[in-house]
Each structure stands twice: as structure tokens, then as C-alpha cells.
Design an enzyme around this catalytic site. Structure first.
Site, PDB file in Angstrom:
ATOM      1  N   ARG A 124     -42.660 -55.188  98.715  1.00  0.00           N
ATOM      2  CA  ARG A 124     -42.857 -53.767  98.369  1.00  0.00           C
ATOM      3  C   ARG A 124     -41.665 -52.897  98.772  1.00  0.00           C
ATOM      4  O   ARG A 124     -41.803 -51.712  99.031  1.00  0.00           O
ATOM      5  CB  ARG A 124     -44.140 -53.202  98.983  1.00  0.00           C
ATOM      6  N   LYS A 146     -32.545 -45.598  89.349  1.00  0.00           N
ATOM      7  CA  LYS A 146     -33.239 -46.247  88.225  1.00  0.00           C
ATOM      8  C   LYS A 146     -32.834 -47.709  88.244  1.00  0.00           C
ATOM      9  O   LYS A 146     -31.655 -48.030  88.059  1.00  0.00           O
ATOM     10  CB  LYS A 146     -32.823 -45.627  86.890  1.00  0.00           C
ATOM     11  N   GLU A 188     -19.379 -42.593  79.484  1.00  0.00           N
ATOM     12  CA  GLU A 188     -20.362 -41.850  80.305  1.00  0.00           C
ATOM     13  C   GLU A 188     -19.705 -40.605  80.919  1.00  0.00           C
ATOM     14  O   GLU A 188     -20.363 -39.598  81.127  1.00  0.00           O
ATOM     15  CB  GLU A 188     -20.944 -42.741  81.415  1.00  0.00           C
ATOM     16  N   LYS A 230     -23.918 -36.392  88.610  1.00  0.00           N
ATOM     17  CA  LYS A 230     -25.107 -37.265  88.606  1.00  0.00           C
ATOM     18  C   LYS A 230     -25.943 -36.995  89.862  1.00  0.00           C
ATOM     19  O   LYS A 230     -27.177 -36.907  89.804  1.00  0.00           O
ATOM     20  CB  LYS A 230     -24.684 -38.734  88.535  1.00  0.00           C
ATOM     21  N   GLU A 240     -37.291 -37.695  86.588  1.00  0.00           N
ATOM     22  CA  GLU A 240     -37.208 -37.243  85.204  1.00  0.00           C
ATOM     23  C   GLU A 240     -38.513 -36.608  84.737  1.00  0.00           C
ATOM     24  O   GLU A 240     -38.998 -36.874  83.650  1.00  0.00           O
ATOM     25  CB  GLU A 240     -36.831 -38.445  84.297  1.00  0.00           C
ATOM     26  N   ARG A 245     -33.257 -34.173  84.341  1.00  0.00           N
ATOM     27  CA  ARG A 245     -32.570 -35.470  84.254  1.00  0.00           C
ATOM     28  C   ARG A 245     -32.408 -35.921  82.791  1.00  0.00           C
ATOM     29  O   ARG A 245     -31.516 -36.708  82.460  1.00  0.00           O
ATOM     30  CB  ARG A 245     -33.342 -36.517  85.083  1.00  0.00           C
ATOM     31  N   ASN A 249     -29.486 -38.243  79.031  1.00  0.00           N
ATOM     32  CA  ASN A 249     -29.729 -39.130  77.894  1.00  0.00           C
ATOM     33  C   ASN A 249     -28.942 -38.735  76.650  1.00  0.00           C
ATOM     34  O   ASN A 249     -29.154 -39.300  75.577  1.00  0.00           O
ATOM     35  CB  ASN A 249     -31.225 -39.170  77.547  1.00  0.00           C
ATOM     36  N   HIS A 252     -27.927 -41.257  74.059  1.00  0.00           N
ATOM     37  CA  HIS A 252     -28.594 -42.521  74.374  1.00  0.00           C
ATOM     38  C   HIS A 252     -29.733 -42.879  73.422  1.00  0.00           C
ATOM     39  O   HIS A 252     -30.102 -44.041  73.347  1.00  0.00           O
ATOM     40  CB  HIS A 252     -29.105 -42.510  75.821  1.00  0.00           C
ATOM     41  N   HIS A 256     -28.967 -46.370  72.251  1.00  0.00           N
ATOM     42  CA  HIS A 256     -29.794 -47.532  72.615  1.00  0.00           C
ATOM     43  C   HIS A 256     -30.243 -48.299  71.385  1.00  0.00           C
ATOM     44  O   HIS A 256     -30.301 -49.531  71.397  1.00  0.00           O
ATOM     45  CB  HIS A 256     -31.029 -47.075  73.409  1.00  0.00           C
ATOM     46  N   HIS A 270     -22.575 -51.019  76.289  1.00  0.00           N
ATOM     47  CA  HIS A 270     -23.419 -49.838  76.432  1.00  0.00           C
ATOM     48  C   HIS A 270     -22.619 -48.561  76.107  1.00  0.00           C
ATOM     49  O   HIS A 270     -23.050 -47.727  75.315  1.00  0.00           O
ATOM     50  CB  HIS A 270     -23.965 -49.784  77.861  1.00  0.00           C
TER      51      HIS A 270
HETATM   52  N1  LIG Z   1     -29.594 -47.630  86.265  1.00  0.00           N
HETATM   53  C1  LIG Z   1     -28.994 -46.735  85.536  1.00  0.00           C
HETATM   54  O1  LIG Z   1     -29.154 -45.514  85.747  1.00  0.00           O
HETATM   55  C2  LIG Z   1     -28.082 -47.188  84.434  1.00  0.00           C
HETATM   56  C3  LIG Z   1     -27.251 -46.277  83.787  1.00  0.00           C
HETATM   57  C4  LIG Z   1     -26.356 -46.744  82.826  1.00  0.00           C
HETATM   58  C5  LIG Z   1     -26.320 -48.100  82.518  1.00  0.00           C
HETATM   59  N2  LIG Z   1     -27.159 -48.956  83.156  1.00  0.00           N
HETATM   60  C6  LIG Z   1     -27.114 -50.406  82.882  1.00  0.00           C
HETATM   61  O2  LIG Z   1     -25.846 -50.887  83.305  1.00  0.00           O
HETATM   62  C7  LIG Z   1     -25.527 -52.055  82.547  1.00  0.00           C
HETATM   63  C8  LIG Z   1     -24.105 -51.935  82.070  1.00  0.00           C
HETATM   64  O3  LIG Z   1     -23.267 -51.830  83.186  1.00  0.00           O
HETATM   65  P1  LIG Z   1     -21.719 -52.235  83.092  1.00  0.00           P
HETATM   66  O4  LIG Z   1     -21.108 -51.549  81.937  1.00  0.00           O
HETATM   67  O5  LIG Z   1     -21.141 -52.063  84.424  1.00  0.00           O
HETATM   68  O6  LIG Z   1     -21.797 -53.762  82.654  1.00  0.00           O
HETATM   69  P2  LIG Z   1     -21.712 -55.115  83.515  1.00  0.00           P
HETATM   70  O7  LIG Z   1     -22.412 -55.017  84.779  1.00  0.00           O
HETATM   71  O8  LIG Z   1     -22.090 -56.214  82.579  1.00  0.00           O
HETATM   72  O9  LIG Z   1     -20.146 -55.209  83.798  1.00  0.00           O
HETATM   73  C9  LIG Z   1     -19.263 -55.354  82.711  1.00  0.00           C
HETATM   74  C10 LIG Z   1     -18.340 -56.555  82.904  1.00  0.00           C
HETATM   75  O10 LIG Z   1     -17.343 -56.215  83.834  1.00  0.00           O
HETATM   76  C11 LIG Z   1     -17.317 -57.166  84.892  1.00  0.00           C
HETATM   77  N3  LIG Z   1     -16.858 -56.443  86.064  1.00  0.00           N
HETATM   78  C12 LIG Z   1     -17.520 -55.520  86.808  1.00  0.00           C
HETATM   79  N4  LIG Z   1     -16.708 -55.021  87.739  1.00  0.00           N
HETATM   80  C13 LIG Z   1     -15.509 -55.631  87.599  1.00  0.00           C
HETATM   81  C14 LIG Z   1     -14.262 -55.516  88.244  1.00  0.00           C
HETATM   82  N5  LIG Z   1     -14.049 -54.645  89.231  1.00  0.00           N
HETATM   83  N6  LIG Z   1     -13.229 -56.291  87.818  1.00  0.00           N
HETATM   84  C15 LIG Z   1     -13.397 -57.161  86.790  1.00  0.00           C
HETATM   85  N7  LIG Z   1     -14.554 -57.299  86.130  1.00  0.00           N
HETATM   86  C16 LIG Z   1     -15.597 -56.539  86.534  1.00  0.00           C
HETATM   87  C17 LIG Z   1     -18.707 -57.720  84.959  1.00  0.00           C
HETATM   88  O11 LIG Z   1     -18.742 -58.970  85.594  1.00  0.00           O
HETATM   89  C18 LIG Z   1     -19.035 -57.793  83.469  1.00  0.00           C
HETATM   90  O12 LIG Z   1     -18.456 -58.939  82.892  1.00  0.00           O
HETATM   91  C19 LIG Z   1     -26.545 -52.132  81.417  1.00  0.00           C
HETATM   92  O13 LIG Z   1     -27.474 -53.137  81.726  1.00  0.00           O
HETATM   93  C20 LIG Z   1     -27.197 -50.761  81.432  1.00  0.00           C
HETATM   94  O14 LIG Z   1     -28.542 -50.807  80.991  1.00  0.00           O
HETATM   95  C21 LIG Z   1     -28.023 -48.522  84.106  1.00  0.00           C
HETATM   96 ZN   LIG Z   2     -25.712 -44.767  79.798  1.00  0.00          ZN
END
Ligand SMILES: NC(=O)c1ccc[n+]([C@@H]2O[C@H](COP(=O)([O-])OP(=O)(O)OC[C@H]3O[C@@H](n4cnc5c(N)ncnc54)[C@H](O)[C@@H]3O)[C@@H](O)[C@H]2O)c1
Ligand SMILES: [Zn+2]
Length: 367
Positions: A124, A146, A188, A230, A240, A245, A249, A252, A256, A270
């Protein structure tokens, strides 16, 4: 600690700091020790990031007498699956014997979302910290609590609000990202400019070359400004529920749908999908006379100059529309869009005509 920038997310007893550093991983151990988070870290990451940064993390933890274990997950959105989550949780449970454990999410948004959700549901809730290494994770996903994994029916459907104990963003990690991932994070940042900060938007217009060339000062500036925005939005509307918040979006809803229709990350990252989503939302705003043509042009131009996509390829309208209809952003059957009024100001509109949406999307599809 010198040269560490601290931004606070104000959430009463769940408040925490976002520490923005530049090649200062050595500070992390001390920050963790001072926060009294635990004496045994479970670092969750993938093999690529492990190679690049794990040694630095282990060193700073050891210096502060924090023991550690490592859990490796796949390097793709596949890591945000129920099966991967279940394996991660079993491994945490195996490690968790008479220790005060906590989780370190070391990586991009995928690792942050998965690790945060594992920390949220194991016993939990156990403490976790975000050590985001991608630009997208530093400016967005690591902040705000999130956390989620995906189901076959859609992205982030199994999730929670669960705040980290701290976020440690080291700007230097962005230099090992490939150009595509850097641009993805920038999408972003453009979003923050449009929704609330015309100066940030202008900064990107004037400095996008420097950012793409990994100029440390320019990068630090956009990471600090984005984190501030943020943090402020999340502090005002953690779950939200107040309509504040929701502005995050922007781009998005359609973004999405494009992501889903193109099989998550295969054709579009993304950020690439939301870049197109932001143009579509701005086009809708323009047609409804909520914003003028100049605002739409500035948004489309900056996206195009950075080299993010402005057209939809590999995702037909027949796939995008059903994906859009499944979106979580529908409120009692009505769609909900964040639309720009000008750069720095947006409004939320519900019940936009399906015909208009279809029309705007189909015009973006490159045949
Ligand atoms: N929780 C939230 O509020 C929120 C907001 C936006 C996006 N997201 C989520 O985030 C994800 C996308 O995140 P992302 O764009 O970071 O993708 P990701 O985590 O897949 O990273 C992108 C690529 O870069 C690589 N990488 C990361 N850091 C690196 C570094 N310093 N050097 C070399 N390679 C590196 C990773 O291994 C991967 O291959 C999605 O699943 C999306 O839904 C969540
Ligand atoms: Zn986003």
C-alpha cells in the site's frame, strides 16, 4: 548544496522538492540521507541507462551509507505492462527483508511511471524518488505523482496519484539522449509556453538552435521554467479535480489518439504525437475564432523549426477517431479540449463538434 536549484511542490504533508543539478549526482546520496527516506534503495532502470548512470548513483548512495539493489526492466513502453509490473513487485518483495527500502526510478517517463506505480501499490505504498534522465521526464512526467502502467485497452489505464519524496533532475543526462528524444521533450516545453508562459515560448523561438546543440544554460533554463510551471499547477490541483491541471492536457486529446492509432511509439514518440495534437487543437481554436491565425502560425512554426512532425503519417482516420473516442478526457459523454486564446493563455471547451475535429485531423493526414 551549492548550485542546486530547488523548486517545491506544495502539497501539505506530501510536499517535496525538485532539485535541478548539473553534473552533480554526488549530491543525491546526501539529499536522500537528509530526507530520512530509508536505508536500502531499489534502483529500477533499463540496461542502457544502467550503463550510463548507475555507477554514479551507486557511488553517491554508498557515500551516504545507503545500500542498494538493481532491478532491470525492458527499454520500451512494454515496461509499462502488467506483466512487467508484477515481476518488478515480486523482485522488490524478495529484496524487502528487514530493511527500510525505497525505490529510485532512474530513467525516462516509462521507468518513472512504472516504478512509481510499483511503489504506490507494494505494501500500500513505499517511498520512491524520481531521478529523471530524459528531457520529457525532467520537465513533465517525474513531477506530479501520476503513475501508471498500460492495459491492452489503452495507455495509463491502471494508475494512481502517488507523489515521490523528491525529484532529482541532473541536466547533464540530457546530453546522452538522441536528438529524437530531445525533441520529444521539447514538445512538452512548447506546451508549457502556450498554456501559461509566453516568455518561455519566446525563449524557445529565439534559442531552439542552442537547445538542440545541448547548450547547458539554455537547457537549464527550459528545465527550471517547465518544472516551476508543472510544480505550480500540481500544487493547485493535485488530482485534476479543479479544472486547473487540465490545461496540461493541451495537445493530448488528439495526440493520444494518434499515439494509440500508430501503435504506441512505433511511428511516433509521445512528444511527436502531442506536437501534432497541439497543432490540431490550435487549428480548432482558430476555426472557432478563439485564437487568431498568427497564434496558430507561431505554434506550427516552432514545432516545424524544431523538426517535430506537423503531419500525420502511418495513422489513418479510421484508427484515430475510435482511439480518440476512448480517451479518458471525455466528461459525461462530452469531449473536452484545451484551446489556445493566445500564446500564454488557454481555455477549456467541452462539446466541440465531431465534424470539426474530423475535418481538422483529416487535413493533417499526409496521403
Ligand atoms: N506521469 C506523467 O505525468 C507523464 C507525463 C508525460 C508522459 N508520461 C509517460 O512517459 C513516457 C514517455 O517518457 P519518455 O519520453 O521519457 O520515454 P522513455 O522513458 O521511453 O525514454 C525514451 C528513450 O530514451 C532513453 N533514455 C532516457 N534517458 C536517457 C539518457 N539520459 N540517455 C540516453 N538515453 C536515455 C530510454 O531508455 C528510452 O529508450 C510515456 O509512457 C508517457 O505515457 C507520463
Ligand atoms: Zn505529455
Amino acid at each position: 548544496m551549492k548550485n542546486l536549484k530547488k523548486i517545491t511542490v506544495n502539497l501539505k504533508e506530501r510536499s517535496y522538492g525538485i532539485y535541478i543539478a548539473n553534473n552533480q549526482f554526488n549530491c543525491l546520496g546526501r539529499l536522500l540521507k537528509e530526507s530520512n527516506i530509508g536505508n536500502h534503495a531499489v534502483i529500477i532502470s533499463n540496461s542502457k541507462i544502467k550503463k550510463l548512470y548507475n555507477e554514479k548513483i551507486v557511488k553517491t548512495l554508498s557515500k551516504s551509507s545507503i545500500k542498494n539493489d538493481f532491478i532491470e526492466v525492458p527499454d520500451s513502453e512494454k515496461a509499462k505492462s502488467v506483466s512487467c509490473l508484477s515481476k518488478v513487485i515480486s523482485k522488490i518483495a524478495r529484496i524487502d527483508v528487514r530493511k527500510r527500502i525505497f525505490v529510485i526510478a532512474l530513467g525516462g517517463g516509462v521507468i518513472g511511471d512504472l516504478s512509481g506505480f510499483a511503489a504506490a501499490v507494494y505494501k500500500r505504498g513505499i517511498p520512491y524518488v524520481q531521478v529523471p534522465t530524459s528531457l520529457l521526464a525532467q520537465v513533465d512526467s517525474s513531477i506530479g505523482g501520476k503513475v501508471a502502467v498500460d492495459l491492452q485497452y489503452g495507455k495509463n489505464l491502471l494508475g494512481a496519484f502517488y507523489q515521490p519524496r523528491l525529484v532529482f533532475s541532473d541536466v547533464s543526462t540530457v546530453s546522452s539522449l538522441n536528438l529524437r528524444q530531445l525533441k520529444t521533450g521539447l514538445a512538452e516545453v512548447i506546451k508549457y509556453g502556450v498554456i501559461t508562459d509566453s516568455q518561455l515560448f519566446r525563449f524557445i523561438e529565439l534559442n531552439y538552435h542552442k537547445i538542440l546543440e545541448l547548450d547547458k544554460e539554455a537547457l537549464s533554463h527550459i528545465i527550471i521554467q517547465s518544472s516551476r510551471i508543472k510544480a505550480r499547477v500540481v500544487s493547485q490541483d493535485e488530482r485534476e479535480t479543479k479544472g486547473i491541471r487540465t490545461i496540461l492536457n493541451f495537445g493530448h486529446t488528439i495526440g493520444h489518439a494518434i499515439e494509440t492509432a500508430s501503435d504506441y511509439g512505433k511511428s511516433y514518440t509521445h512528444g511527436e504525437a502531442i506536437a501534432i495534437g497541439m497543432i490540431c487543437a490550435s487549428e480548432i481554436a482558430c476555426r472557432l475564432k478563439i485564437c487568431n491565425q498568427k497564434t496558430l502560425c507561431r505554434i506550427e512554426s516552432i514545432i516545424s523549426m524544431i523538426g517535430l512532425p506537423i503531419h500525420i503519417k502511418n495513422a489513418p482516420l479510421e484508427k484515430i477517431m475510435p482511439a480518440y473516442l476512448h480517451d479518458k478526457k471525455f466528461i459525461s459523454g462530452k469531449n473536452r479540449f484545451v484551446l489556445p486564446v493566445n500564446i500564454g493563455k488557454v481555455i477549456i471547451r467541452e462539446g466541440i463538434s465531431e465534424r470539426l475535429i474530423k475535418n481538422v485531423i483529416s487535413q493533417r493526414i499526409k496521403k
